[in-house]
Design an enzyme around this catalytic site. Structure first.
Site, PDB file in Angstrom:
ATOM      1  N   ASP A   1      -5.467 -19.331 -25.229  1.00 34.85           N
ATOM      2  CA  ASP A   1      -6.303 -19.921 -26.273  1.00 34.85           C
ATOM      3  C   ASP A   1      -7.789 -19.731 -25.934  1.00 34.85           C
ATOM      4  O   ASP A   1      -8.206 -18.613 -25.641  1.00 34.85           O
ATOM      5  CB  ASP A   1      -5.911 -21.390 -26.467  1.00 34.85           C
ATOM      6  CG  ASP A   1      -6.556 -22.051 -27.665  1.00 34.85           C
ATOM      7  OD1 ASP A   1      -6.135 -21.783 -28.797  1.00 34.85           O
ATOM      8  OD2 ASP A   1      -7.485 -22.856 -27.449  1.00 34.85           O
TER       9      ASP A   1
ATOM     10  N   HIS B   1       2.418 -21.555 -30.453  1.00 37.48           N
ATOM     11  CA  HIS B   1       1.153 -21.277 -29.768  1.00 37.48           C
ATOM     12  C   HIS B   1       1.170 -21.741 -28.318  1.00 37.48           C
ATOM     13  O   HIS B   1       0.523 -21.139 -27.466  1.00 37.48           O
ATOM     14  CB  HIS B   1       0.035 -21.996 -30.541  1.00 37.48           C
ATOM     15  CG  HIS B   1      -1.332 -21.814 -29.975  1.00 37.48           C
ATOM     16  ND1 HIS B   1      -2.013 -20.623 -30.052  1.00 37.48           N
ATOM     17  CD2 HIS B   1      -2.160 -22.685 -29.325  1.00 37.48           C
ATOM     18  CE1 HIS B   1      -3.206 -20.765 -29.485  1.00 37.48           C
ATOM     19  NE2 HIS B   1      -3.316 -21.994 -29.035  1.00 37.48           N
TER      20      HIS B   1
ATOM     21  N   TYR C   1     -16.223 -24.606 -30.455  1.00 34.13           N
ATOM     22  CA  TYR C   1     -16.063 -24.072 -31.813  1.00 34.13           C
ATOM     23  C   TYR C   1     -17.396 -24.006 -32.544  1.00 34.13           C
ATOM     24  O   TYR C   1     -17.641 -23.092 -33.343  1.00 34.13           O
ATOM     25  CB  TYR C   1     -15.083 -24.945 -32.597  1.00 34.13           C
ATOM     26  CG  TYR C   1     -13.660 -24.811 -32.121  1.00 34.13           C
ATOM     27  CD1 TYR C   1     -12.847 -23.775 -32.579  1.00 34.13           C
ATOM     28  CD2 TYR C   1     -13.126 -25.707 -31.205  1.00 34.13           C
ATOM     29  CE1 TYR C   1     -11.545 -23.638 -32.143  1.00 34.13           C
ATOM     30  CE2 TYR C   1     -11.819 -25.575 -30.754  1.00 34.13           C
ATOM     31  CZ  TYR C   1     -11.033 -24.538 -31.226  1.00 34.13           C
ATOM     32  OH  TYR C   1      -9.740 -24.407 -30.782  1.00 34.13           O
TER      33      TYR C   1
END
Length: 290
Positions: free
Chosen positions: A104, A266, A211
């Site tokens: 990730d 994921h 982010y």
């Protein structure tokens, strides 16, 4: 926590001017593990004892996460700082290079680190994170844009932090159990560990700042061909990152291998640890420090 915690050690290191926490086990060549969002070193609990048989395994808490220092400025969470963090950890531990395993957001950092510090990465293992160029290309398609819509929500000030912590951090639990194919892979203790890490003062904003600076962190005029031997492992049922993002990676990596794991989300190294460990070990069978 579970999974042989008594067999590893918690330690700290100063790197790039900040204090970073890590868990370590084993001796030998360095294998450095980088987690993603909304995780911490604990994501590698199934890999640490396995690879400690042959490596000095170091599972890091990235800056802003869990027990690592959390600089308050949003500008502290950009790729140039992450790369200096990793460089400082490797050198601070007394090594010149490592096997770098990452998932990730940790994987995004690992890709960039391998490009910027190629001599410091002997081999690269990335789990459910595409090459940055492929991810950027994917964001131009409606399916991936929809899957990544949460990134746009994370740009808002304050509201995402509230959304993640409301109702005893229910969103953290949903992130894992809502996405997992095999929900039994996450015990209540596992979920509580992630909630506790996210609840540390300043952690949520720090985590979200990755982010908020993503466009700056991943923007490059060109990527070129990566010379580092690279293994990609991909859980095929990833609802955040489409499997198609893994296609075409060989155009960016000279020595590239990929293993797909069906019926897996994921959270690949937690949901299918035996298979992930097997694929990693098989690919590392001929490993030697150059």
């Amino acid at each position: 926590m579970s999974v042989l915690e008594g067999s590893w050690k918690h330690e700290y290191i100063i790197s790039n001017g900040i204090r970073l926490h890590y868990v370590t086990q084993g001796e030998g060549p360095l294998m450095l593990m980088l987690h993603g969002f909304p995780e911490f070193w604990y994501s590698w609990r199934h890999q640490i004892p396995e690879f400690a048989k042959n490596f000095k395994v170091v599972a890091l808490d990235l800056r802003g996460y869990n027990e690592s220092e959390k600089p308050p400025q949003q500008s502290a969470y950009v790729m140039s700082e992450f790369i200096k963090d990793i460089e400082g950890v490797i050198k601070g531990l007394g090594y010149e290079s490592c096997v770098l395993a990452a998932h990730d957001w940790g994987g995004a950092i690992a890709w960039c680190f391998a490009y910027d510090r190629p001599s410091m990465v002997e081999k690269l293992i990335v789990l459910n994170i595409p090459h940055p160029a492929r991810f950027i290309e994917g964001l131009r398609t409606p399916p991936q844009l929809l899957r990544s819509s949460y990134i746009f929500f994370f740009q808002l000030p304050g509201l995402p932090e509230w959304g993640l912590q409301v109702n005893d951090y229910a969103a953290i639990e949903t992130a894992f159990l809502g996405m997992a194919v095999d929900k039994s892979a996450f015990s209540k203790a596992d979920i509580n560990a992630y909630k506790d890490a996210a609840a540390k003062r300043g952690a949520l904003t720090a985590m979200l700042n990755y982010y908020r600076n993503a466009s700056q962190s991943l923007a490059r005029p060109q990527w070129g061909i990566l010379e580092t031997p690279t293994l990609m492992i991909w859980g095929e049922n990833d609802t955040a990152l489409g499997k198609e993002l893994s296609y075409g990676t060989e155009a960016y990596v000279r020595d590239f291998s990929i293993k797909y794991i069906p019926n897996c989300s994921h959270w690949v190294q937690q949901e299918q640890p035996v298979l992930v460990n097997q694929y990693m070990r098989e690919w590392l069978a001929d490993y030697s420090v150059s």
